[in-house]
Design a protein around this motif. Sequence first.
Motif, PDB file in Angstrom:
ATOM      1  N   SER A  77       0.793  -1.227   0.000  1.00  0.00           N
ATOM      2  CA  SER A  77       0.000   0.000   0.000  1.00  0.00           C
ATOM      3  C   SER A  77       0.825   1.277   0.000  1.00  0.00           C
ATOM      4  CB  SER A  77      -0.953   0.017   1.210  1.00  0.00           C
ATOM      5  OG  SER A  77      -0.214  -0.035   2.423  1.00  0.00           O
ATOM      6  N   VAL A  78       2.122   1.183   0.261  1.00  0.00           N
ATOM      7  CA  VAL A  78       2.967   2.376   0.240  1.00  0.00           C
ATOM      8  C   VAL A  78       3.040   2.984  -1.164  1.00  0.00           C
ATOM      9  CG1 VAL A  78       5.129   1.134  -0.162  1.00  0.00           C
ATOM     10  CG2 VAL A  78       5.172   3.348   0.990  1.00  0.00           C
ATOM     11  N   VAL A  79       2.802   2.158  -2.182  1.00  0.00           N
ATOM     12  CA  VAL A  79       2.821   2.675  -3.558  1.00  0.00           C
ATOM     13  C   VAL A  79       1.418   3.108  -3.960  1.00  0.00           C
ATOM     14  CG1 VAL A  79       4.766   1.251  -4.266  1.00  0.00           C
ATOM     15  CG2 VAL A  79       2.448   0.374  -4.586  1.00  0.00           C
ATOM     16  N   GLY A  80       1.316   3.988  -4.913  1.00  0.00           N
ATOM     17  CA  GLY A  80       0.012   4.386  -5.422  1.00  0.00           C
ATOM     18  C   GLY A  80      -0.610   3.261  -6.235  1.00  0.00           C
ATOM     19  N   LEU A  81      -1.894   3.368  -6.471  1.00  0.00           N
ATOM     20  CA  LEU A  81      -2.640   2.390  -7.276  1.00  0.00           C
ATOM     21  C   LEU A  81      -2.444   0.968  -6.750  1.00  0.00           C
ATOM     22  CD1 LEU A  81      -1.708   3.800 -10.810  1.00  0.00           C
ATOM     23  CD2 LEU A  81      -3.782   4.266  -9.499  1.00  0.00           C
ATOM     24  N   LYS A  82      -2.528   0.815  -5.441  1.00  0.00           N
ATOM     25  CA  LYS A  82      -2.208  -0.477  -4.826  1.00  0.00           C
ATOM     26  C   LYS A  82      -3.099  -1.601  -5.333  1.00  0.00           C
ATOM     27  CE  LYS A  82      -5.186   0.231  -0.781  1.00  0.00           C
ATOM     28  NZ  LYS A  82      -5.256   0.263   0.700  1.00  0.00           N
ATOM     29  N   ASN A  83      -4.390  -1.313  -5.557  1.00  0.00           N
ATOM     30  CA  ASN A  83      -5.296  -2.373  -6.005  1.00  0.00           C
ATOM     31  C   ASN A  83      -4.967  -2.832  -7.420  1.00  0.00           C
ATOM     32  OD1 ASN A  83      -6.889  -2.393  -3.596  1.00  0.00           O
ATOM     33  ND2 ASN A  83      -7.910  -0.538  -4.296  1.00  0.00           N
ATOM     34  N   GLN A  84      -4.733  -1.853  -8.312  1.00  0.00           N
ATOM     35  CA  GLN A  84      -4.384  -2.199  -9.692  1.00  0.00           C
ATOM     36  C   GLN A  84      -3.056  -2.948  -9.742  1.00  0.00           C
ATOM     37  OE1 GLN A  84      -5.540   0.737  -8.575  1.00  0.00           O
ATOM     38  NE2 GLN A  84      -6.419   1.979 -10.235  1.00  0.00           N
ATOM     39  N   LYS A  85      -2.104  -2.509  -8.943  1.00  0.00           N
ATOM     40  CA  LYS A  85      -0.786  -3.147  -8.971  1.00  0.00           C
ATOM     41  C   LYS A  85      -0.828  -4.556  -8.385  1.00  0.00           C
ATOM     42  CE  LYS A  85       1.852   1.114  -9.205  1.00  0.00           C
ATOM     43  NZ  LYS A  85       2.815   2.035  -8.553  1.00  0.00           N
ATOM     44  N   ALA A  86      -1.651  -4.772  -7.373  1.00  0.00           N
ATOM     45  CA  ALA A  86      -1.808  -6.129  -6.834  1.00  0.00           C
ATOM     46  C   ALA A  86      -2.358  -7.053  -7.914  1.00  0.00           C
ATOM     47  CB  ALA A  86      -2.740  -6.102  -5.617  1.00  0.00           C
ATOM     48  N   GLU A  87      -3.354  -6.579  -8.657  1.00  0.00           N
ATOM     49  CA  GLU A  87      -3.919  -7.386  -9.744  1.00  0.00           C
ATOM     50  C   GLU A  87      -2.894  -7.633 -10.848  1.00  0.00           C
ATOM     51  OE1 GLU A  87      -7.318  -5.173 -10.968  1.00  0.00           O
ATOM     52  OE2 GLU A  87      -8.521  -5.743  -9.204  1.00  0.00           O
ATOM     53  N   ARG A  88      -2.119  -6.604 -11.187  1.00  0.00           N
ATOM     54  CA  ARG A  88      -1.102  -6.758 -12.232  1.00  0.00           C
ATOM     55  C   ARG A  88      -0.035  -7.761 -11.824  1.00  0.00           C
ATOM     56  NH1 ARG A  88      -0.436  -0.224 -13.347  1.00  0.00           N
ATOM     57  NH2 ARG A  88      -2.503   0.053 -14.299  1.00  0.00           N
ATOM     58  N   ILE A  89       0.388  -7.697 -10.590  1.00  0.00           N
ATOM     59  CA  ILE A  89       1.400  -8.626 -10.094  1.00  0.00           C
ATOM     60  C   ILE A  89       0.891 -10.065 -10.205  1.00  0.00           C
ATOM     61  CG2 ILE A  89       2.434  -9.467  -7.940  1.00  0.00           C
ATOM     62  CD1 ILE A  89       2.925  -6.490  -7.234  1.00  0.00           C
ATOM     63  N   GLN A  90      -0.334 -10.292  -9.769  1.00  0.00           N
ATOM     64  CA  GLN A  90      -0.873 -11.661  -9.816  1.00  0.00           C
ATOM     65  C   GLN A  90      -1.106 -12.122 -11.249  1.00  0.00           C
ATOM     66  OE1 GLN A  90      -4.137 -11.198  -6.905  1.00  0.00           O
ATOM     67  NE2 GLN A  90      -2.938 -12.468  -5.509  1.00  0.00           N
ATOM     68  N   ARG A  91      -1.555 -11.227 -12.132  1.00  0.00           N
ATOM     69  CA  ARG A  91      -1.701 -11.601 -13.543  1.00  0.00           C
ATOM     70  C   ARG A  91      -0.360 -11.953 -14.156  1.00  0.00           C
ATOM     71  NH1 ARG A  91      -5.690  -7.374 -14.087  1.00  0.00           N
ATOM     72  NH2 ARG A  91      -4.052  -5.945 -14.730  1.00  0.00           N
ATOM     73  N   ALA A  92       0.673 -11.173 -13.813  1.00  0.00           N
ATOM     74  CA  ALA A  92       2.004 -11.439 -14.357  1.00  0.00           C
ATOM     75  C   ALA A  92       2.517 -12.805 -13.897  1.00  0.00           C
ATOM     76  CB  ALA A  92       2.970 -10.334 -13.928  1.00  0.00           C
ATOM     77  N   LEU A  93       2.338 -13.114 -12.626  1.00  0.00           N
ATOM     78  CA  LEU A  93       2.800 -14.403 -12.113  1.00  0.00           C
ATOM     79  C   LEU A  93       2.024 -15.559 -12.742  1.00  0.00           C
ATOM     80  CD1 LEU A  93       3.309 -13.485  -8.362  1.00  0.00           C
ATOM     81  CD2 LEU A  93       5.092 -14.060 -10.017  1.00  0.00           C
ATOM     82  N   THR A  94       0.735 -15.373 -12.944  1.00  0.00           N
ATOM     83  CA  THR A  94      -0.071 -16.407 -13.598  1.00  0.00           C
ATOM     84  C   THR A  94       0.418 -16.634 -15.024  1.00  0.00           C
ATOM     85  OG1 THR A  94      -2.017 -15.895 -12.254  1.00  0.00           O
ATOM     86  CG2 THR A  94      -2.394 -17.042 -14.336  1.00  0.00           C
ATOM     87  N   ALA A  95       0.697 -15.554 -15.740  1.00  0.00           N
ATOM     88  CA  ALA A  95       1.171 -15.679 -17.122  1.00  0.00           C
ATOM     89  C   ALA A  95       2.500 -16.431 -17.186  1.00  0.00           C
ATOM     90  CB  ALA A  95       1.327 -14.294 -17.743  1.00  0.00           C
ATOM     91  N   VAL A  96       3.409 -16.116 -16.264  1.00  0.00           N
ATOM     92  CA  VAL A  96       4.712 -16.797 -16.243  1.00  0.00           C
ATOM     93  C   VAL A  96       4.537 -18.271 -15.909  1.00  0.00           C
ATOM     94  CG1 VAL A  96       6.955 -16.912 -15.103  1.00  0.00           C
ATOM     95  CG2 VAL A  96       5.952 -14.686 -15.629  1.00  0.00           C
ATOM     96  N   ARG A  97       3.707 -18.567 -14.909  1.00  0.00           N
ATOM     97  CA  ARG A  97       3.493 -19.962 -14.514  1.00  0.00           C
ATOM     98  C   ARG A  97       2.848 -20.767 -15.636  1.00  0.00           C
ATOM     99  NH1 ARG A  97      -0.905 -22.088 -13.022  1.00  0.00           N
ATOM    100  NH2 ARG A  97      -1.886 -20.125 -12.373  1.00  0.00           N
ATOM    101  N   GLU A  98       1.876 -20.184 -16.304  1.00  0.00           N
ATOM    102  CA  GLU A  98       1.202 -20.907 -17.386  1.00  0.00           C
ATOM    103  C   GLU A  98       2.131 -21.130 -18.571  1.00  0.00           C
ATOM    104  OE1 GLU A  98      -2.304 -18.618 -18.174  1.00  0.00           O
ATOM    105  OE2 GLU A  98      -3.451 -19.555 -16.529  1.00  0.00           O
ATOM    106  N   GLU A  99       3.086 -20.228 -18.765  1.00  0.00           N
ATOM    107  CA  GLU A  99       4.039 -20.359 -19.867  1.00  0.00           C
ATOM    108  C   GLU A  99       5.106 -21.400 -19.568  1.00  0.00           C
ATOM    109  OE1 GLU A  99       5.879 -19.542 -23.549  1.00  0.00           O
ATOM    110  OE2 GLU A  99       3.982 -18.711 -22.820  1.00  0.00           O
ATOM    111  N   THR A 100       5.537 -21.470 -18.301  1.00  0.00           N
ATOM    112  CA  THR A 100       6.732 -22.261 -17.968  1.00  0.00           C
ATOM    113  C   THR A 100       6.480 -23.421 -17.009  1.00  0.00           C
ATOM    114  OG1 THR A 100       7.321 -20.888 -16.050  1.00  0.00           O
ATOM    115  CG2 THR A 100       8.107 -20.164 -18.227  1.00  0.00           C
ATOM    116  N   GLY A 101       5.334 -23.409 -16.328  1.00  0.00           N
ATOM    117  CA  GLY A 101       5.108 -24.408 -15.293  1.00  0.00           C
ATOM    118  C   GLY A 101       5.759 -24.042 -13.982  1.00  0.00           C
ATOM    119  N   GLY A 102       6.414 -22.893 -13.937  1.00  0.00           N
ATOM    120  CA  GLY A 102       7.067 -22.411 -12.721  1.00  0.00           C
ATOM    121  C   GLY A 102       7.123 -20.898 -12.743  1.00  0.00           C
TER     122      GLY A 102
END
Length: 219
Positions: A77-102
Amino acid sequence: MEIRELYAALVDLHGEPDGAPVEHGNGEGVRQLLTTILSQNVADTQTARATEALFEAYTDYAAIENADTDELAEVISVVGLKNQKAERIQRALTAVREETGGYSLGFLDGMDTDEAQTWLEDIKGVGPKTANVVLSFGFGKPSFAVDTHVERLSKRFGLVDETATNERVHRVMNRRVPDGIKYELHVLMINHGRGFCTARNPDCDNPVCTRYCSCEVCS
């Protein structure tokens, strides 16, 4: 303007920057991606605090991906747009996991720069700046990242049109800047933007601004 002449003038003033720190081993490419998402539109100090909080709160990337999104937002929460950034972080991790299995971006090493950038930008919330930072700092690829300092100097120095969007500045500068100096020029322009050609009250008493800058103080 000849980009190499600007580069030489910045080196004369600031010194030659160190080479790009390549940190993609052992999952560091993913860490770079998450850190850069956190850094969007905030100061370096806030990014550092949010990054520290993130990796103290969760034991690994899987825990971050699977965390309650509202809880994750509070952690960063120290950064701005905390809700959007939380969603972006989780989307990014999902994309990496689905691409590589890890959770490794090592596969980007085998792609050419344009292909790797396209893959990253296909993740919702990952724009040109985030992709270019990851590729340049995380993989040593010839990619020119444009933060607020670089964008401001690019416009003041006449490298791009004053009305250009950040995305257009990325496209134009990546075409104009030779591959061999992309990282170094990025660092030099940040140093100059912080030390001299600031957004407010710039210090134009230096040879680079005298020669290249068109801000109100210089002109």
